[in-house]
Write an enzyme that holds these catalytic residues in place. Structure first.
Site, PDB file in Angstrom:
ATOM      1  N   ASP A   1     116.186  50.060  70.120  1.00  0.00           N
ATOM      2  CA  ASP A   1     117.025  51.048  70.783  1.00  0.00           C
ATOM      3  C   ASP A   1     116.229  52.219  71.348  1.00  0.00           C
ATOM      4  O   ASP A   1     116.398  52.590  72.515  1.00  0.00           O
ATOM      5  CB  ASP A   1     118.074  51.558  69.783  1.00  0.00           C
ATOM      6  CG  ASP A   1     119.017  52.570  70.403  1.00  0.00           C
ATOM      7  OD1 ASP A   1     120.128  52.181  70.790  1.00  0.00           O
ATOM      8  OD2 ASP A   1     118.656  53.754  70.510  1.00  0.00           O
TER       9      ASP A   1
ATOM     10  N   VAL B   1     122.346  52.444  72.565  1.00  0.00           N
ATOM     11  CA  VAL B   1     122.101  51.175  73.254  1.00  0.00           C
ATOM     12  C   VAL B   1     122.541  50.013  72.372  1.00  0.00           C
ATOM     13  O   VAL B   1     123.204  49.075  72.829  1.00  0.00           O
ATOM     14  CB  VAL B   1     120.619  51.024  73.651  1.00  0.00           C
ATOM     15  CG1 VAL B   1     120.419  49.723  74.420  1.00  0.00           C
ATOM     16  CG2 VAL B   1     120.162  52.200  74.502  1.00  0.00           C
ATOM     17  N   ASP B   2     122.204  50.065  71.100  1.00  0.00           N
ATOM     18  CA  ASP B   2     122.648  49.036  70.171  1.00  0.00           C
ATOM     19  C   ASP B   2     124.178  49.001  70.077  1.00  0.00           C
ATOM     20  O   ASP B   2     124.788  47.924  70.083  1.00  0.00           O
ATOM     21  CB  ASP B   2     122.069  49.281  68.775  1.00  0.00           C
ATOM     22  CG  ASP B   2     120.633  48.809  68.643  1.00  0.00           C
ATOM     23  OD1 ASP B   2     120.203  47.976  69.461  1.00  0.00           O
ATOM     24  OD2 ASP B   2     119.940  49.280  67.728  1.00  0.00           O
ATOM     25  N   ILE B   3     124.795  50.174  69.976  1.00  0.00           N
ATOM     26  CA  ILE B   3     126.248  50.229  69.840  1.00  0.00           C
ATOM     27  C   ILE B   3     126.929  49.670  71.088  1.00  0.00           C
ATOM     28  O   ILE B   3     127.849  48.840  71.001  1.00  0.00           O
ATOM     29  CB  ILE B   3     126.709  51.675  69.583  1.00  0.00           C
ATOM     30  CG1 ILE B   3     126.150  52.209  68.256  1.00  0.00           C
ATOM     31  CG2 ILE B   3     128.240  51.756  69.599  1.00  0.00           C
ATOM     32  CD1 ILE B   3     126.608  51.472  67.037  1.00  0.00           C
TER      33      ILE B   3
ATOM     34  N   GLY C   1     126.555  45.968  71.246  1.00  0.00           N
ATOM     35  CA  GLY C   1     127.508  45.319  70.353  1.00  0.00           C
ATOM     36  C   GLY C   1     128.893  45.239  70.953  1.00  0.00           C
ATOM     37  O   GLY C   1     129.579  44.212  70.845  1.00  0.00           O
TER      38      GLY C   1
END
Length: 407
Positions: free
Chosen positions: A147, A179-181, A184
């Site tokens: 991220d 970015v990860d969220i 997802g």
């Protein structure tokens, strides 16, 4: 009543955040999520602490808060996928699942016969979602992606933080792994779209999702600001590139956010702030002109804002329908009466911690409400249950797998 996704079964081979956030979202809506973890170790985030959940005696459990944030509502099955026996169990599970989710490096599961081509041959209707840093093709496909580095490479840090000329000005990452969220959430959306297509046609499909692609997509107006002008936007601190005044202003005792989105709101603001003349000044009467003259307007607003305390300003501005708000620390966020009213924090039963808090999914369904959430599972908590009920293994077969270290 079950959730909207009751009956959907997800085989989750992902770990850390982007993949687990996607599968947690699906689990919240009723999907059965089987989380595959390494025997004896599990998801890396189980150890990403402190802080950890506490047991009844106040001692740390093995469950880090980070892990607890992204694994609600799942079943944990420990399987050594590097061994043929473990791979065979995964294939048996895939044959009975609707979705496979993974975030191994490109080609990482092919050597185990667990890639899309292999599992599609077993289950043609499977929806298989791969999350990587840079995607399945291109010059960067073999690079790992995290991220923080993607926020930098994807331009987010170039528009986040104070300008160089300000004290301490430098590029900054966002305070959570956005970015990860976002990846997802895009994964969950993509999976549901593919399931809709599968239900209509009988055909599964492969979803290739990259962190860099997501970061580029969520540049939103900043990305379009560049594409329409050819000029890369810079860092404005808390200011907005397209709207003025839309930033943090100092008050007599702290800070307040002003989010003036149109000319009518600006006129109302000027009236209650005692600077009526600015609303009629041709340099500031429209948002276009305010953006062009922000360097002279913002100091004038600052001079007015420091004359009252934050809470006094909020009371005045809300009455005048001027969007504003305090900059809350998290203790104030979770103590906020609106946050409490929306039932944002819930407490779930946990085998060792008694109760663990969770931040509820924000989606409010009228017909299929999110309910009956379960705490993030202990490592291997559901191994025997899943193997017995889903794969239909006998007690003897399960004992054999345990004896040779597969589970």
């Amino acid at each position: 009543m079950g959730g909207a996704l009751t009956g959907l079964r997800v085989l989750d081979l992902s770990r850390v955040l982007a993949g687990p956030w996607a599968s947690q979202t699906l689990a919240d809506m009723g999907a059965e999520v089987i989380k595959i973890e390494r025997p004896g170790a599990g998801d890396d985030t189980r150890g990403w602490g402190p802080p950890y959940a506490k047991d009844s005696a106040g001692n740390d459990t093995s469950e880090a808060a980070y892990y607890l944030s992204a694994n609600r509502g799942k079943k944990s099955l420990t399987i050594d996928i590097t061994k043929p026996e473990g791979q065979d169990v995964i294939r048996q599970l895939a044959a009975k699942c609707d979705v496979v989710l993974e975030n191994f490096k490109v080609g990482g599961l092919a050597k185990y016969g667990l890639d899309y081509t292999s599992l599609c041959a077993i289950n043609p209707g499977i929806v298989y979602c791969s999350i990587t840093g840079f995607g399945q093709d291109g010059p960067y496909k073999d690079r790992p992606g995290y991220d923080f580095m993607i926020q930098a490479m994807g331009g987010l840090m170039s528009v986040t933080g104070a300008p160089d000329q300000d004290t301490g000005g430098q590029p900054m990452k966002v305070g959570v792994a956005v970015v990860d969220i976002f990846t997802g959430l895009y994964a969950a959306v993509g999976i549901l779209a593919a399931v809709r297509h599968r239900d209509a046609t009988g055909e599964g499909q492969y979803i290739d999702l990259a962190l860099l692609d997501v970061q580029t997509a969520i540049l939103a107006n900043q990305g379009m600001n560049f594409l329409t002008t050819g000029k890369a936007p810079g860092r404005l601190g808390n200011a907005h590139p397209n709207i003025v005044p839309y930033e943090a202003f100092p008050t007599a005792d702290g800070y307040i956010i002003l989010a003036v989105g149109n000319d009518s709101q600006f006129k109302s603001f000027c009236a209650v702030a005692g600077i009526d003349h600015l609303a009629d000044d041709e340099r500031y009467a429209t948002n276009r002109s305010r953006v062009a003259h922000r360097e002279t307007l913002v100091p004038l607003i600052r001079q007015a804002m420091v004359m009252k305390a934050t809470d006094d300003w909020i009371a005045i501005l809300e009455t005048a329908n001027v969007p504003c708000g305090p900059i809350n620390t998290l203790d104030r966020v979770f103590d906020n009466p609106q946050v409490k009213h929306r039932d944002t924090v819930r407490y779930l039963d946990h085998p060792t911690a008694g109760k663990v808090p969770t931040v509820a999914n924000p989606i409010k369904f009228s017909k299929t409400p999110i309910m009956d959430e379960t705490a993030p599972p202990m490592l291997g908590q559901h191994s025997e249950e899943v193997l017995r009920e889903t794969v239909k293994l006998s007690d003897e077969q399960i004992a054999q797998l345990r004896a040779i270290g597969i589970i």
